[in-house]
Write a protein that holds these residues in place. Structure first.
Motif, mmCIF file in Angstrom:
data_model
loop_
_atom_site.group_PDB
_atom_site.id
_atom_site.type_symbol
_atom_site.label_atom_id
_atom_site.label_comp_id
_atom_site.label_asym_id
_atom_site.label_seq_id
_atom_site.Cartn_x
_atom_site.Cartn_y
_atom_site.Cartn_z
ATOM 1 N N ARG A 32 0.844 -1.186 0.000
ATOM 2 C CA ARG A 32 0.000 0.000 0.000
ATOM 3 C C ARG A 32 0.885 1.244 0.000
ATOM 4 O O ARG A 32 1.856 1.319 0.740
ATOM 5 C CB ARG A 32 -0.907 -0.013 1.236
ATOM 6 C CG ARG A 32 -1.989 1.049 1.236
ATOM 7 C CD ARG A 32 -2.779 0.982 2.545
ATOM 8 N NE ARG A 32 -3.814 1.991 2.599
ATOM 9 C CZ ARG A 32 -5.055 1.810 2.192
ATOM 10 N NH1 ARG A 32 -5.412 0.636 1.706
ATOM 11 N NH2 ARG A 32 -5.947 2.777 2.267
ATOM 12 N N TRP A 33 0.534 2.223 -0.823
ATOM 13 C CA TRP A 33 1.346 3.431 -0.901
ATOM 14 C C TRP A 33 1.163 4.308 0.331
ATOM 15 O O TRP A 33 0.044 4.538 0.800
ATOM 16 C CB TRP A 33 0.970 4.259 -2.125
ATOM 17 C CG TRP A 33 1.368 3.645 -3.432
ATOM 18 C CD1 TRP A 33 2.006 2.456 -3.629
ATOM 19 C CD2 TRP A 33 1.125 4.188 -4.730
ATOM 20 N NE1 TRP A 33 2.170 2.220 -4.971
ATOM 21 C CE2 TRP A 33 1.638 3.270 -5.671
ATOM 22 C CE3 TRP A 33 0.505 5.353 -5.187
ATOM 23 C CZ2 TRP A 33 1.564 3.485 -7.034
ATOM 24 C CZ3 TRP A 33 0.443 5.569 -6.545
ATOM 25 C CH2 TRP A 33 0.966 4.653 -7.474
ATOM 26 N N ASN A 34 2.271 4.810 0.855
ATOM 27 C CA ASN A 34 2.277 5.917 1.799
ATOM 28 C C ASN A 34 3.452 6.797 1.401
ATOM 29 O O ASN A 34 4.143 6.511 0.409
ATOM 30 C CB ASN A 34 2.393 5.416 3.252
ATOM 31 C CG ASN A 34 3.602 4.514 3.459
ATOM 32 O OD1 ASN A 34 4.615 4.644 2.766
ATOM 33 N ND2 ASN A 34 3.509 3.593 4.409
ATOM 34 N N ALA A 35 3.690 7.861 2.112
ATOM 35 C CA ALA A 35 4.744 8.792 1.709
ATOM 36 C C ALA A 35 6.097 8.099 1.649
ATOM 37 O O ALA A 35 6.890 8.330 0.726
ATOM 38 C CB ALA A 35 4.783 9.975 2.672
ATOM 39 N N LYS B 296 8.351 7.415 -1.778
ATOM 40 C CA LYS B 296 9.733 7.894 -1.876
ATOM 41 C C LYS B 296 10.670 6.756 -2.258
ATOM 42 O O LYS B 296 11.583 6.927 -3.066
ATOM 43 C CB LYS B 296 10.160 8.498 -0.538
ATOM 44 C CG LYS B 296 11.546 9.139 -0.574
ATOM 45 C CD LYS B 296 11.571 10.332 -1.524
ATOM 46 C CE LYS B 296 12.921 11.014 -1.505
ATOM 47 N NZ LYS B 296 12.979 12.143 -2.492
ATOM 48 N N ARG B 297 10.418 5.570 -1.713
ATOM 49 C CA ARG B 297 11.236 4.407 -2.050
ATOM 50 C C ARG B 297 11.061 4.025 -3.513
ATOM 51 O O ARG B 297 12.036 3.659 -4.195
ATOM 52 C CB ARG B 297 10.864 3.235 -1.142
ATOM 53 C CG ARG B 297 11.766 2.029 -1.305
ATOM 54 C CD ARG B 297 11.329 0.891 -0.412
ATOM 55 N NE ARG B 297 12.077 -0.320 -0.700
ATOM 56 C CZ ARG B 297 11.713 -1.527 -0.336
ATOM 57 N NH1 ARG B 297 10.585 -1.700 0.355
ATOM 58 N NH2 ARG B 297 12.441 -2.583 -0.637
ATOM 59 N N ILE B 298 9.826 4.076 -4.000
ATOM 60 C CA ILE B 298 9.570 3.793 -5.411
ATOM 61 C C ILE B 298 10.408 4.724 -6.291
ATOM 62 O O ILE B 298 11.033 4.288 -7.263
ATOM 63 C CB ILE B 298 8.071 3.966 -5.733
ATOM 64 C CG1 ILE B 298 7.243 2.852 -5.090
ATOM 65 C CG2 ILE B 298 7.832 3.979 -7.248
ATOM 66 C CD1 ILE B 298 5.745 3.066 -5.184
ATOM 67 N N GLU B 299 10.435 6.001 -5.918
ATOM 68 C CA GLU B 299 11.170 6.984 -6.720
ATOM 69 C C GLU B 299 12.677 6.785 -6.629
ATOM 70 O O GLU B 299 13.360 6.702 -7.661
ATOM 71 C CB GLU B 299 10.808 8.396 -6.269
ATOM 72 C CG GLU B 299 11.564 9.485 -7.033
ATOM 73 C CD GLU B 299 11.181 10.883 -6.591
ATOM 74 O OE1 GLU B 299 12.080 11.744 -6.509
ATOM 75 O OE2 GLU B 299 9.981 11.123 -6.344
ATOM 76 N N LYS C 53 -10.110 1.230 -3.660
ATOM 77 C CA LYS C 53 -9.287 2.239 -2.984
ATOM 78 C C LYS C 53 -9.124 1.933 -1.504
ATOM 79 O O LYS C 53 -8.072 2.195 -0.924
ATOM 80 C CB LYS C 53 -9.898 3.621 -3.188
ATOM 81 C CG LYS C 53 -9.783 4.131 -4.622
ATOM 82 C CD LYS C 53 -10.463 5.470 -4.786
ATOM 83 C CE LYS C 53 -10.373 5.957 -6.234
ATOM 84 N NZ LYS C 53 -11.090 7.236 -6.441
ATOM 85 N N ILE C 54 -10.160 1.375 -0.884
ATOM 86 C CA ILE C 54 -10.055 1.006 0.526
ATOM 87 C C ILE C 54 -8.976 -0.066 0.713
ATOM 88 O O ILE C 54 -8.176 -0.020 1.649
ATOM 89 C CB ILE C 54 -11.410 0.496 1.061
ATOM 90 C CG1 ILE C 54 -12.384 1.679 1.219
ATOM 91 C CG2 ILE C 54 -11.229 -0.225 2.396
ATOM 92 C CD1 ILE C 54 -13.778 1.256 1.636
ATOM 93 N N VAL C 55 -8.938 -1.022 -0.216
ATOM 94 C CA VAL C 55 -7.975 -2.125 -0.117
ATOM 95 C C VAL C 55 -6.573 -1.680 -0.531
ATOM 96 O O VAL C 55 -5.589 -1.973 0.151
ATOM 97 C CB VAL C 55 -8.428 -3.314 -0.987
ATOM 98 C CG1 VAL C 55 -7.355 -4.398 -1.009
ATOM 99 C CG2 VAL C 55 -9.744 -3.866 -0.476
ATOM 100 N N ALA C 56 -6.481 -0.966 -1.644
ATOM 101 C CA ALA C 56 -5.165 -0.662 -2.220
ATOM 102 C C ALA C 56 -4.700 0.768 -2.010
ATOM 103 O O ALA C 56 -3.548 1.087 -2.290
ATOM 104 C CB ALA C 56 -5.183 -0.971 -3.723
ATOM 105 N N GLY C 57 -5.577 1.648 -1.541
ATOM 106 C CA GLY C 57 -5.181 3.033 -1.352
ATOM 107 C C GLY C 57 -4.883 3.710 -2.671
ATOM 108 O O GLY C 57 -5.481 3.419 -3.708
ATOM 109 N N GLU C 58 -3.905 4.612 -2.643
ATOM 110 C CA GLU C 58 -3.567 5.370 -3.843
ATOM 111 C C GLU C 58 -3.045 4.476 -4.957
ATOM 112 O O GLU C 58 -3.153 4.804 -6.143
ATOM 113 C CB GLU C 58 -2.523 6.444 -3.502
ATOM 114 C CG GLU C 58 -2.284 7.446 -4.614
ATOM 115 C CD GLU C 58 -1.259 8.502 -4.237
ATOM 116 O OE1 GLU C 58 -0.840 9.261 -5.138
ATOM 117 O OE2 GLU C 58 -0.878 8.569 -3.060
ATOM 118 N N ALA C 59 -2.490 3.328 -4.615
ATOM 119 C CA ALA C 59 -1.989 2.388 -5.622
ATOM 120 C C ALA C 59 -3.101 1.866 -6.517
ATOM 121 O O ALA C 59 -2.837 1.265 -7.566
ATOM 122 C CB ALA C 59 -1.279 1.212 -4.947
ATOM 123 N N ALA C 60 -4.346 2.095 -6.130
ATOM 124 C CA ALA C 60 -5.480 1.668 -6.951
ATOM 125 C C ALA C 60 -5.483 2.335 -8.311
ATOM 126 O O ALA C 60 -6.149 1.863 -9.241
ATOM 127 C CB ALA C 60 -6.798 1.964 -6.225
#
Length: 297
Positions: free
Chosen positions: A75-78, A82-85, A254-261
């Motif tokens: 799940r994406w968080n800040a 940042k790690r993805i980038e 979106k509830i399950v995956a968040g912004e990664a949805a």
């Protein structure tokens, strides 16, 4: 060719290595690794600790960079964004600078179909500007990090990869169990496009990009027949012999995956313009063919 590969242990790196080794054309492959080298063709590097010694690239004909953590790994968080980038931009910049210093003639670098963002039904190709969302901005930074290599005169190819469908695909590993339990269905409206390519076609196209001196710049690594999420749902249902009657609301995803949805709720109708212009012959021209291959059917 003497080819140095970073990210060779990943989902795309392993089959690319196997393909290059199996061509019988005298390719000499060197792996950049971040663990203690276990084999003769492995060289230790850590792009987060400083530049790569250009001498490592002496006599090298091409550098291939496939580094980057999985966008859908969690799940994406800040912190994860940042790690993805950093896992993409920093290794790319380090390698591009080493390519420039060593005068390596070719750099083939990973990128993503996320460059295009959500374009609804508008067909896009390699000339389309980057989207303004997270994945679009990320892809722009990622590709821009190859600038030192390009400015030195290297032929730089940027592989804008869609969802890769093959054995052990993360996307299919997540979806297939639900489909087999008769829980398959489209996400949201189902009208959004899902850029796809089979693993064996990704490998074939990557080898072409490495070896064909006329290919440069961005290359859309997607199949020749774009498919919507609704079409993906039906094709996967047919591949596993299950009906797909359900509609999974966007809010639930979106509830399950968040912004990664955004990876499955938004997409673009991407044309593989460069591959088609260079006559690349797909092994899997349709989504159903790619799924049958991926699922060993």
């Amino acid at each position: 060719m003497r080819i140095v590969i970073a990210g060779s242990s990943g989902y795309l790196g392993k089959p690319l290595m196997q393909a290059l080794e199996g061509l019988g054309e005298g390719h000499d492959l060197v792996r950049l690794v971040r663990h203690r080298p276990d084999e003769e063709n492995e060289i230790l590097w850590d792009p987060y600790r400083g530049p790569l010694d250009p001498q490592i690239l002496d006599g090298v004909d091409a550098v291939v960079n496939l580094c980057g953590v999985n966008v859908g790994g969690q799940r994406w968080n800040a912190a994860y964004k940042k790690r993805i980038e950093t896992s993409r931009v920093i290794p790319t910049k380090v390698l591009a600078e080493a390519v420039a210093a060593a005068k390596v003639p070719v750099m083939v670098n990973a990128s993503a179909a996320g460059w295009y963002g959500d374009r609804a039904d508008v067909e896009v190709d390699e000339s389309t500007p980057a989207a303004a969302d997270f994945l679009g901005r990320l892809s722009l930074k990622w590709e821009s990090a190859t600038a030192p290599a390009e400015e030195s005169g290297a032929r730089v190819v940027r592989l804008r990869t869609g969802h890769v469908l093959g054995p052990d695909s993360l996307l299919l590993d997540r979806f297939v169990p639900f489909w087999k339990w008769f829980l398959g269905g489209r996400f949201g409206s189902g009208r959004q496009y899902l850029p796809w390519i089979s693993l064996r076609d990704w490998v074939g196209a990557a080898v072409t990009a490495i070896e064909d001196d006329s290919i440069h710049g961005p290359v859309n690594m997607v199949g020749p027949n774009p498919a919507t999420n609704r079409e993906f749902t039906k094709a996967l249902g047919a591949a596993v012999h299950r009906p797909t009657p359900w509609i999974i609301p966007g809010w639930a995803v979106k509830i399950v995956a968040g912004e990664a949805a955004t990876e499955i709720l938004r997409g673009a109708k991407i044309k593989p313009g460069v591959l088609q212009a260079h006559g690349y012959e797909y092994q899997d021209e349709t989504l159903f063919e790619a799924l049958r291959y991926a699922l060993h059917d």
